[in-house]
Design an enzyme around this catalytic site. Structure first.
Site, short mmCIF file in Angstrom:
data_model
loop_
_atom_site.label_atom_id
_atom_site.label_comp_id
_atom_site.label_asym_id
_atom_site.label_seq_id
_atom_site.Cartn_x
_atom_site.Cartn_y
_atom_site.Cartn_z
N CYS A 280 2.98 -1.44 -12.50
CA CYS A 280 4.06 -0.65 -13.46
C CYS A 280 4.78 -1.13 -13.99
O CYS A 280 5.64 -0.09 -14.90
CB CYS A 280 3.83 0.95 -13.19
N LYS B 42 -3.43 3.78 -3.67
CA LYS B 42 -4.64 3.15 -4.13
C LYS B 42 -5.50 3.15 -3.19
O LYS B 42 -6.70 2.87 -3.38
CB LYS B 42 -4.14 1.49 -4.40
N ALA C 274 0.43 -1.18 0.39
CA ALA C 274 -0.45 0.04 0.16
C ALA C 274 0.66 1.41 0.11
O ALA C 274 0.33 2.61 -0.32
CB ALA C 274 -1.10 0.52 1.47
N ALA C 275 2.15 1.35 0.15
CA ALA C 275 2.63 2.48 0.68
C ALA C 275 2.59 3.03 -1.10
O ALA C 275 3.53 2.30 -1.53
CB ALA C 275 3.86 2.95 1.28
N PRO C 276 2.59 4.35 -1.15
CA PRO C 276 2.44 5.82 0.25
C PRO C 276 0.99 5.85 0.38
O PRO C 276 1.18 6.42 1.45
CB PRO C 276 3.81 6.85 -0.62
N ASP D 166 3.67 -8.83 6.97
CA ASP D 166 4.23 -9.41 5.39
C ASP D 166 3.25 -10.18 5.03
O ASP D 166 2.69 -10.57 5.82
CB ASP D 166 5.51 -10.62 5.99
N GLU E 68 1.42 -1.86 4.56
CA GLU E 68 2.84 -2.22 3.68
C GLU E 68 3.53 -3.05 4.24
O GLU E 68 4.10 -2.57 5.98
CB GLU E 68 3.42 -0.79 3.64
N1 SAM Z 1 0.40 0.76 -4.04
C1 SAM Z 1 0.71 1.97 -3.65
C2 SAM Z 1 0.13 2.75 -3.72
O1 SAM Z 1 -0.48 3.30 -4.94
O2 SAM Z 1 1.08 4.36 -3.90
C3 SAM Z 1 2.02 1.80 -4.41
C4 SAM Z 1 2.52 0.61 -3.62
S1 SAM Z 1 4.36 -0.05 -4.87
C5 SAM Z 1 4.00 -0.05 -6.88
C6 SAM Z 1 4.45 -1.57 -4.60
C7 SAM Z 1 4.97 -1.87 -2.73
O3 SAM Z 1 5.24 -3.03 -2.22
C8 SAM Z 1 5.56 -0.78 -2.21
O4 SAM Z 1 5.64 -0.14 -1.45
C9 SAM Z 1 6.77 -1.90 -1.55
O5 SAM Z 1 7.45 -1.45 -0.50
C10 SAM Z 1 5.90 -3.35 -1.55
N2 SAM Z 1 7.04 -4.59 -1.58
C11 SAM Z 1 8.38 -4.92 -1.91
N3 SAM Z 1 8.71 -5.96 -1.53
C12 SAM Z 1 7.34 -6.55 -1.21
C13 SAM Z 1 6.94 -7.74 -0.58
N4 SAM Z 1 7.97 -8.83 -0.80
N5 SAM Z 1 5.98 -8.59 0.05
C14 SAM Z 1 4.92 -7.63 -0.38
N6 SAM Z 1 4.47 -5.58 -0.65
C15 SAM Z 1 6.64 -5.63 -0.96
#
Ligand code: SAM
Length: 467
Positions: A242, A127, A122-124, A172, A145
């Site tokens: 993306c 969505k 979810a970060a930042p 996780d 996150e």
């Molecule tokens: N959904 C967010 C938004 O719309 O603002 C953007 C999300 S970004 C594309 C992907 C996110 O997945 C990042 O915040 C990242 O820290 C997290 N991430 C990285 N490795 C991950 C993992 N192994 N499992 C779950 N999330 C992970």
């Protein structure tokens, strides 16, 4: 100017909608698009935003994003940091393509129903803030996150958005297996190789490689496999990246259909939007591709699936042991209630000395989530009751629950910016006590008027630093 890797272009040749010449040109010549999405619960219009951002006062005006009810393209990129409305949570700066999530949710779920929703990556918070605006107030959104250092910005953005029905967690994906068949909707906006954002972040081009695409695809499968048990039978999974690479997009769709018996779902689109519908090779699961040479937005892929296997939704256990609400006294509740517009819709819990409010209809869910996850922030922190008086929290000031009868003062832009920098401010009044500092009607935070001076309670860690 972004020079794209040859290997990327080669790997995309032949994909539906891919036009190498137009794609290369748009990366070489055009700047990324700036767009914002308004917060419908803060009752603002694009005119308010425009009239407040000097850079937008003359010349071309914001334009609607065709697939979004609250999204606008801005003709240029103003300084959002210097706009008090940005800090008030009146809008979120979000990439236009990803706002298509609204159409996908609308086409696959009845959002008037109370739903349990998980935004896993979810970060930042782009969505999550969009999902929150789409869902009914009786729905609950778990905004998760995994990376600890990114949870703070997520919590901050969720606080500014102002709703009580969001719970921010730091877990996780595999931790969600403790919540078997719990969610009606799971959104996985997966970490990916990032080719879709090359215009916005040209530095990322150097990190792109075919090997990394493969690694990302493996990680995406791990994340999805980990979270899948938490989705109920008949529930919806929305998967997005993306990245343009089919290994991270359509191939993941095929893998979901083969491994988990998911069914791909179609989302209606208008031809004029320039979105390209594709289908996965084996299972013909629909997916939606966004190319910057075909529409005003960055690269994006999104697909929706229905789960046809597994357990039905979990029954929430009875309400015998209410979540901590017993520890909030009647007196404290009496102090809190006048601060809320519709106090009967909420319940209160205590966390250390802080009193927190959440939707009354979700008390059981909080208990279930508390026993399974690490909760970073739940609902809206209201403050501490000391000697029958509320010492209010910032989250309450910027929440959409706050009662219009709470004292407040509207200030001009210069005073608003001084406040956001945590500098001393002056207001001509005899009033004493806690009050909201507002800009064009929207609260920015708390002040305490002491007669001879005003204390500024804007959170130190959020203050704006540039002049
Ligand atoms: N959904 C967010 C938004 O719309 O603002 C953007 C999300 S970004 C594309 C992907 C996110 O997945 C990042 O915040 C990242 O820290 C997290 N991430 C990285 N490795 C991950 C993992 N192994 N499992 C779950 N999330 C992970």
């Amino acid at each position: 100017m972004a020079i794209l890797p040859d290997a990327l272009i080669r790997s995309l040749q032949g994909l539906p909608g891919f036009d190498a010449a137009a794609f290369t040109t748009v990366h070489a010549q055009e700047a990324p698009v700036t767009s914002i999405r308004l917060n419908p619960q803060k009752a603002f219009s694009s005119q308010h935003i425009t009239s407040n951002l000097p850079a937008l006062q003359a010349g071309p005006q914001p334009e609607r994003i065709p697939w979004s009810s609250q999204g606008y393209y801005l003709p240029l990129r103003p300084s959002f940091t210097l706009d008090p409305l940005f800090h008030a949570g009146a809008y979120y700066v979000q990439e236009a393509s990803s706002m298509f999530l609204e159409e996908v949710v609308g086409a696959t779920l009845d959002v008037k129903e109370p739903l349990r929703v998980l935004d896993l990556c979810a970060a930042p918070g782009g969505k999550s803030t969009l999902l929150q605006s789409l869902l009914s107030p009786e729905s609950i959104l778990v905004s998760n996150e995994v990376i600890k250092t990114r949870v703070n910005i997520l919590a901050e953005n969720i606080s500014k958005w102002g709703a009580a029905n969001v719970i921010v967690t730091n877990n996780d994906p595999r931790d969600f297996q403790r919540l078997e068949s719990y969610f009606d909707l799971v959104v996985v906006d997966a970490p990916c190789s990032g080719s879709g954002l090359f215009r916005k972040d040209p530095e990322a081009i150097n990190e792109w490689s075919e090997a990394n695409v493969v690694l990302c695809s493996q990680r995406q499968q791990r994340i999805l496999a980990d979270v899948m048990p938490a989705l109920k039978k008949g529930g919806i999974l929305i998967y997005s990246t993306c990245s343009y690479s089919p290994e991270e997009d359509e191939a993941i769709g095929d893998w979901l259909c083969a491994e988990f018996g998911m069914t791909g779902l179609q989302v209606p689109i208008e031809e004029a939007w320039g979105i390209v519908e594709t289908v996965s090779e084996k299972h013909k699961a629909p997916g939606y591709r966004f190319y910057p040479d075909k529409l005003k937005g960055e690269g994006f892929f999104i697909a929706a699936f229905r789960k046809t296997s597994g357990g039905e939704t979990v029954k929430t256990p009875g309400t015998k042991h209410k979540t901590g609400s017993d520890s909030v006294s009647k007196k404290e509740r009496e102090v809190l209630r006048p601060f809320l517009r519709e106090p009967d819709r909420y319940f209160f819990i205590r966390q250390q000395d802080q009193l927190i409010t959440l939707p009354a209809s979700r008390e059981d869910d909080l208990r279930i989530l508390q026993s399974s996850l690490y909760i970073r922030k739940a609902g809206v922190r209201m403050g501490t009751v000391i000697r029958e008086e509320l010492v209010p929290e910032h989250e309450l000031a910027v929440s959409t629950l706050i009662n219009a009868t709470v004292p407040g003062f509207d200030v001009d832009e210069t005073t608003a910016l001084d406040y956001l920098r945590r500098e001393a401010i002056r207001i001509d009044t005899e009033f004493k006590g806690w009050a909201l500092l507002r800009f064009t009607g929207l609260p920015l935070g708390w002040i305490k008027m002491l007669g001879n001076r005003i204390n500024n309670y804007y959170p130190a860690s959020w203050r704006i630093l540039n002049k």
